[in-house]
Structures are given as C-alpha cells and as structure tokens.
Design an enzyme around this catalytic site. Structure first.
Site, PDB file in Angstrom:
ATOM      1  N   TYR A 195       0.896  -1.167   0.000  1.00 29.07           N
ATOM      2  CA  TYR A 195       0.000   0.000   0.000  1.00 29.07           C
ATOM      3  C   TYR A 195       0.922   1.201   0.000  1.00 29.07           C
ATOM      4  O   TYR A 195       1.781   1.322   0.886  1.00 29.07           O
ATOM      5  CB  TYR A 195      -0.862   0.007   1.270  1.00 29.07           C
ATOM      6  CG  TYR A 195      -2.119  -0.815   1.184  1.00 29.07           C
ATOM      7  CD1 TYR A 195      -2.476  -1.673   2.222  1.00 29.07           C
ATOM      8  CD2 TYR A 195      -2.968  -0.743   0.089  1.00 29.07           C
ATOM      9  CE1 TYR A 195      -3.647  -2.426   2.178  1.00 29.07           C
ATOM     10  CE2 TYR A 195      -4.141  -1.501   0.027  1.00 29.07           C
ATOM     11  CZ  TYR A 195      -4.469  -2.331   1.074  1.00 29.07           C
ATOM     12  OH  TYR A 195      -5.619  -3.081   1.015  1.00 29.07           O
TER      13      TYR A 195
ATOM     14  N   ASP B 272      -6.102  -0.859  -6.370  1.00 24.50           N
ATOM     15  CA  ASP B 272      -7.577  -0.798  -6.351  1.00 24.50           C
ATOM     16  C   ASP B 272      -8.105  -0.262  -5.029  1.00 24.50           C
ATOM     17  O   ASP B 272      -9.285  -0.389  -4.724  1.00 24.50           O
ATOM     18  CB  ASP B 272      -8.168  -2.199  -6.627  1.00 24.50           C
ATOM     19  CG  ASP B 272      -7.720  -3.219  -5.572  1.00 24.50           C
ATOM     20  OD1 ASP B 272      -8.008  -4.412  -5.744  1.00 24.50           O
ATOM     21  OD2 ASP B 272      -7.081  -2.822  -4.577  1.00 24.50           O
TER      22      ASP B 272
ATOM     23  N   HIS C  81      -9.891  -7.280  -5.236  1.00 30.53           N
ATOM     24  CA  HIS C  81      -9.575  -7.229  -3.787  1.00 30.53           C
ATOM     25  C   HIS C  81     -10.503  -8.140  -2.987  1.00 30.53           C
ATOM     26  O   HIS C  81     -10.903  -7.836  -1.870  1.00 30.53           O
ATOM     27  CB  HIS C  81      -9.757  -5.780  -3.320  1.00 30.53           C
ATOM     28  CG  HIS C  81      -8.821  -5.317  -2.244  1.00 30.53           C
ATOM     29  ND1 HIS C  81      -7.733  -4.507  -2.450  1.00 30.53           N
ATOM     30  CD2 HIS C  81      -8.857  -5.522  -0.907  1.00 30.53           C
ATOM     31  CE1 HIS C  81      -7.143  -4.234  -1.295  1.00 30.53           C
ATOM     32  NE2 HIS C  81      -7.797  -4.839  -0.354  1.00 30.53           N
TER      33      HIS C  81
HETATM   34  C1  LIG Z   1      -9.736 -11.569   2.716  1.00 30.31           C
HETATM   35  C2  LIG Z   1      -8.858 -10.358   2.742  1.00 30.31           C
HETATM   36  C3  LIG Z   1      -8.362  -9.854   1.541  1.00 30.31           C
HETATM   37  C4  LIG Z   1      -7.518  -8.744   1.535  1.00 30.31           C
HETATM   38  C5  LIG Z   1      -7.174  -8.124   2.774  1.00 30.31           C
HETATM   39  C6  LIG Z   1      -7.656  -8.626   3.990  1.00 30.31           C
HETATM   40  C7  LIG Z   1      -8.503  -9.742   3.971  1.00 30.31           C
HETATM   41  C8  LIG Z   1      -9.013 -10.263   5.278  1.00 30.31           C
HETATM   42  N1  LIG Z   1      -6.421  -6.953   2.744  1.00 30.31           N
HETATM   43  S1  LIG Z   1      -7.189  -5.615   3.325  1.00 30.31           S
HETATM   44  O1  LIG Z   1      -7.462  -5.822   4.710  1.00 30.31           O
HETATM   45  O2  LIG Z   1      -6.409  -4.451   3.112  1.00 30.31           O
HETATM   46  O3  LIG Z   1      -8.420  -5.541   2.497  1.00 30.31           O
HETATM   47  C9  LIG Z   1      -5.569  -6.786   1.688  1.00 30.31           C
HETATM   48  C10 LIG Z   1      -4.390  -5.979   1.778  1.00 30.31           C
HETATM   49  O4  LIG Z   1      -3.936  -5.604   2.872  1.00 30.31           O
HETATM   50  N2  LIG Z   1      -3.758  -5.663   0.604  1.00 30.31           N
HETATM   51  C11 LIG Z   1      -4.188  -6.140  -0.631  1.00 30.31           C
HETATM   52  O5  LIG Z   1      -3.595  -5.830  -1.658  1.00 30.31           O
HETATM   53  N3  LIG Z   1      -5.267  -6.990  -0.711  1.00 30.31           N
HETATM   54  C12 LIG Z   1      -5.925  -7.336   0.413  1.00 30.31           C
HETATM   55  N4  LIG Z   1      -6.931  -8.256   0.350  1.00 30.31           N
HETATM   56  C13 LIG Z   1      -7.332  -8.825  -0.971  1.00 30.31           C
HETATM   57  C14 LIG Z   1      -6.543 -10.109  -1.285  1.00 30.31           C
HETATM   58  O6  LIG Z   1      -5.191  -9.801  -1.591  1.00 30.31           O
HETATM   59  C15 LIG Z   1      -7.134 -10.828  -2.487  1.00 30.31           C
HETATM   60  O7  LIG Z   1      -7.286  -9.922  -3.557  1.00 30.31           O
HETATM   61  C16 LIG Z   1      -8.470 -11.491  -2.141  1.00 30.31           C
HETATM   62  O8  LIG Z   1      -8.456 -11.995  -0.836  1.00 30.31           O
HETATM   63  C17 LIG Z   1      -8.730 -12.641  -3.111  1.00 30.31           C
HETATM   64  O9  LIG Z   1      -9.994 -13.143  -2.875  1.00 30.31           O
HETATM   65  P1  LIG Z   1     -10.290 -14.456  -1.967  1.00 30.31           P
HETATM   66  O10 LIG Z   1     -10.170 -14.005  -0.563  1.00 30.31           O
HETATM   67  O11 LIG Z   1     -11.682 -14.831  -2.372  1.00 30.31           O
HETATM   68  O12 LIG Z   1      -9.278 -15.509  -2.350  1.00 30.31           O
END
Ligand SMILES: Cc1cc2c(cc1C)[n+](S(=O)(=O)[O-])c1c(=O)[nH]c(=O)nc-1n2C[C@H](O)[C@H](O)[C@H](O)COP(=O)(O)O
Length: 497
Positions: free
Chosen positions: A235, A263, A355
């Site tokens: 990020y 995104d 995401h």
């Molecule tokens: C489930 C989950 C996903 C997050 C995630 C945290 C969780 C609990 N976090 S978030 O808190 O900021 O949204 C990140 C993150 O730190 N950085 C990122 O690039 N994607 C984040 N993602 C998205 C992740 O990298 C994938 O794009 C997404 O999880 C793929 O979908 P599935 O969970 O269905 O496999």
C-alpha cells in the site's frame, strides 16, 4: 525501572501511559493520531495493553511510530495493572465449539474451512476476514464466475504422469497458485502470517507478504526457509520516504516481486467489519473522526488504512522503477485498457483482481477480466499468454483446483488465494494451511488426469468453454456453498456447534 503503581497514575487524556511487551510508553500526544482512535488506548491507560495490541499491530509498530523520548523503559515485572478481561458467554461458547471442531482428516475441501471458521473464530476476526463491500455481490460473483466456465476434456491420453508445478516470475512453484496478501493475520491466530510462511515453505508455494500484516515484515522474512520465495504487497504511503524505505528494505531482504495495490485509494465500506466498530466502544466516539476526517469508528479496515495515498497515479511508476530493481506488478487491475498501459510501461505483470470484493461492489470477477485482457492484448500488441515477459495473475473466489486450471487455460500464469488460508489457520493453525494446500494438490492430480493434461503447458484455451462468462446473474447474498457440503453427519454435528 518504573513500578506498575506509578504507571497506573498516568491513566487520563492529560497523561496517558501504557505498557506493551513489558515496556512503558507515554502515548499522551499520540492519542488523537492513533489510526484506531483514542478510545481504545484510553481503555488501557495506566495498564498493560499487550493483549489488545498484539492482534492488530506488528511488534515494532509502537517503537517505530513513537519518538524515542516517549519510550519510558521497562516496568517492574508482575507489577503492571491489567484490564480484567471477562470471558463472556459467547466467548465460552466459541471456545467450546473450537474444542469440538472436526478433525483435520474430515476436511475435504476449502469450503469446509469457511464453514468451521464461521463457528470457531471470534466475531471480530470473522467480520474482518469474511466482509466485503456494500451488498457483497462481487465477492460472491468472484466464485460464481468460475461456475460459468465449463471444461472440454481430452480422452485417451496417457496421464500416468501428471505435473502441475510451474514458474512464477521465474521462480519454481509446486502449483500455479500463491498465497495472496491479506491483512491482520493475528486476528485469526496468534502466529498470524507466520502460519502461511511455514506452510508455504513445506509445499513450495510463494507467499505474498501484506503491508498490513500483524507480524512484522522482518519476522515473516526471518521465518522463511533459506531460498523460500516471497513477494511483497505494497500500500503506497502518502509519505513517499516511508514507502521508499519499505521497498528498499524489502529488496535488501530478498523479496522477489513488488505487487503495488492499485484498487484501494481508500479501503471499501465492509459493513460486517464496520459493525464491529473496531475502535469506538461507545456512541460518543462513533461519529468522531480524526484530524484527516477519516471516520475511525468504521471497523478495522478504516482504522488501519488512513496512511494510504489516494493520489497514487500512473506517473508515479517511473519513481518506483528508480528506487528498486524488483519486478513491479500492479495488483487490482480491472479492465484491459489498464493492463495494456502496464504492459506499455514495461511492468512485469498485473493481478486482475477486485480485492476479494472488498473494494468496489459490482466490479467484475478477475477471471472475467482475464478473458477480456487476453483478447485485447493479442489484438493491440500481438501478445499471447501465458507470457514470460508480462505475466497475468488472477485472484478472487478461487476455491478449487478446477478454478486455478480454468485461469491457466485462459492465459494466467498463476492465481492468488486469500480467505481459504485465513480460515484454515484461524481454525487449525499452520496444520490447517498445510491441509488446505494438500487438498489442492490432490484436486490438481485428479483434475489434470480427467482433463487429459500431463503438465501445465497442456492446459490450453480449447479445454474450456467461456461463452457464458459475461452472463452476470447477481447472486443474492447467501452462503450456500458450505451449507450444502454438510448433507451428511457433519451437517448434524455442525448444526450442534
Ligand atoms: C480476505 C482479505 C483480503 C484482503 C485483505 C484482507 C482480507 C481479510 N487486505 S485488506 O485488509 O487491506 O483488504 C488486503 C491488503 O492488505 N492488501 C491487498 O492488496 N489486498 C488485500 N486483500 C485482498 C486479497 O489480496 C485478495 O485480492 C483477495 O483476498 C482474493 O480473494 P479471496 O479471498 O476470495 O481468495
């Protein structure tokens, strides 16, 4: 050395000291800067805050974010005052369900982990991991889109030998998938992201380390085996010096790919998470927003992400090329025009992703965007995929090896998997992630044979029918996948949980 009694007298907004990992910190001036709001700190004013601090922050967060003069030194052992944690009835119930969860051998697919995690995780952790934006249509579409892709298997091929290993950005991987970046691993399990590091090492798959990990970056890299390949998800911070420091430190530690998340100029409204009001326990804080106007009562996501730069833009990519030699990949591309721009800029690839549905609801699934990107980059630049020079990745809703195989057939180099591994370690620790990866290996072996493919190279576009890929039918939110799994004894047992 300070006594716990002395620390306890600094328990107000005017003078607020807390204890973390046996050391005393003066956080008075930090109260209103804390991304998680002041309320949660004041609850622990004058006391030991370690148990609340650990699931959300890397160990070095407090030392790196507080000026040295605020580090007041160690507290006399066994004198720190603790916040009485009352075990609520629901917590007792959760611990009881955790003790009665099925044995790992009964887990047959990745959906099972979700069903069990929902029963045994804390409400806060389940809300954060499972939540998605607005009506959560996209997070369900992510998996539903794979149901619109059908196979055209070959027969009478000698499939005695099948091999689903591959290379990702030039690094060997036992299967065409990586553990993608998901924040706050310690919400689900005290070992956090280290669970993923250990299981990834055992199975020879790549782990993408999140910027917002609960474990520190160095802890995660130190936990890796010699030669184990790791990527970093980034990020971008409004303060580019912080970003430069993180990127160059990662390169020095041997990180093999920088995945810049594009995104999330602001983290999505994830209502399950927001209902947890992660930081504000009482209404007086709910409307409170910090100096930058971010409403911190909106769950963990908002609380931990105020540093992200909404001003990140295409012209910044030359700066990234100037500060690192790591391959640069954009994570969160959702249309062919942006994939083409990334290719023309000479980047190493893109992750076609929304995401996990946690950002813009009604964004299309990564797999659907993949079909569009492959066709358009062929038309515009004569590219064919998979392509060593410009690699396409997909994530979102991948729960079966057949999902991975469909993405490979359509031109992806590999796919990212998120939630299933979180649910696996939240329910069973590192053994859960180990089990999840073993299940995927079993599925690959069967599916490759039934498709008539000996190696990944034999998985080609003619093996899938994607004629219905854009026939969107918005799934009415409802988690039926794992419910239907428990038609047998487990269903009765889970119902009792
Ligand atoms: C489930 C989950 C996903 C997050 C995630 C945290 C969780 C609990 N976090 S978030 O808190 O900021 O949204 C990140 C993150 O730190 N950085 C990122 O690039 N994607 C984040 N993602 C998205 C992740 O990298 C994938 O794009 C997404 O999880 C793929 O979908 P599935 O969970 O269905 O496999």
């Amino acid at each position: 050395m300070l006594s716990g009694k002395e620390v306890a007298t600094h328990n107000t907004r005017k003078s607020c000291w807390i204890i973390v990992h046996g050391n005393v910190y003066d956080v008075t001036d930090f109260l209103d800067e804390h991304p998680g709001g002041s309320k949660i700190i004041l609850k622990y004013a004058g006391k030991d805050a370690t148990q609340e601090y650990d699931p959300i922050h890397p160990p070095d967060a407090i030392t790196t974010n507080l000026p040295p003069e605020k580090h007041l030194g160690p507290v006399e052992p066994n004198t720190a005052q603790k916040v009485e944690i009352t075990i609520t009835d629901e917590e007792k119930g959760r611990q009881e369900r955790m003790s009665r969860r099925p044995v790992l051998d009964e887990i047959l697919n990745l959906h099972d982990f979700e069903a069990i995690a929902k029963q045994v995780m804390t409400e806060k952790a389940w809300a954060y991991y499972s939540s998605a934006a607005d009506d959560e249509i996209t997070t369900r579409e992510n998996h539903a889109a794979y149901h619109r892709i059908w196979f055209r298997p070959r027969i009478l091929i000698d499939v005695t030998k099948v091999d689903w290993s591959t290379t990702i950005l030039g690094h060997r991987s036992s299967m065409p998938l990586y553990i993608t970046a998901t924040a706050l691993g310690k919400l689900g399990h005290p070992d956090g992201e280290i669970n993923l590091t250990k299981a990834a090492a055992k199975h020879g798959v790549i782990q993408m380390i999140p910027t917002l990990a609960s474990c520190s970056f160095d802890q995660i890299v130190d936990a890796a085996q010699p030669g184990q390949v790791q990527f970093l998800q980034l990020y971008v911070n409004k303060d580019r010096n912080i970003t430069k420091r993180i990127v160059q430190h990662a390169e020095k530690r041997g990180i093999k790919g920088l995945f810049i998340t594009v995104d999330a100029p602001q983290l999505g409204r994830r209502e399950k998470d927001m209902r947890m009001k992660f930081t504000a326990e009482d209404p007086s804080e709910v409307a409170k927003s910090g100096s930058d106007g971010v409403d911190r009562s909106q769950g963990a996501a908002r609380a931990i992400s105020s540093f992200i730069d909404p001003g990140l833009q295409w012209s910044d990519l030359d700066w990234f090329k100037s500060i690192t030699k790591m391959p640069l990949i954009l994570k969160g591309v959702q249309r062919w025009e942006d994939a083409l721009k990334a290719y023309d800029l000479g980047l190493a690839g893109v992750v076609l992703s929304n995401h996990g549905g946690r950002q813009l609801d009604f964004a299309r699934s990564g797999i659907e965007v993949l079909v569009e990107v492959v066709a358009k980059l062929k038309e515009k630049r004569g590219l064919t995929f998979p392509n060593e020079k410009f690699q396409l990745f997909v994530d979102g809703g991948v729960r079966r090896a057949t999902d991975v195989i469909k993405a490979i057939a359509l031109g992806a180099t590999a796919v990212g998997v998120g939630r299933p591994f979180l649910y696996a370690f939240s329910s069973y620790g590192v053994e859960g992630v180990d089990r999840a990866l073993s299940i995927l290996h079993d599925e690959f072996e069967m599916n490759m044979r039934l498709l008539g493919a000996n190696t990944i190279k034999d998985i080609t576009p003619d093996m899938v029918d994607v004629s219905n890929i854009s026939a969107h039918v918005a799934a009415i939110p409802g988690d039926r996948l794992y419910d239907s799994n428990y038609e047998s004894m487990q269903h009765a047992r889970l119902r009792e949980l």
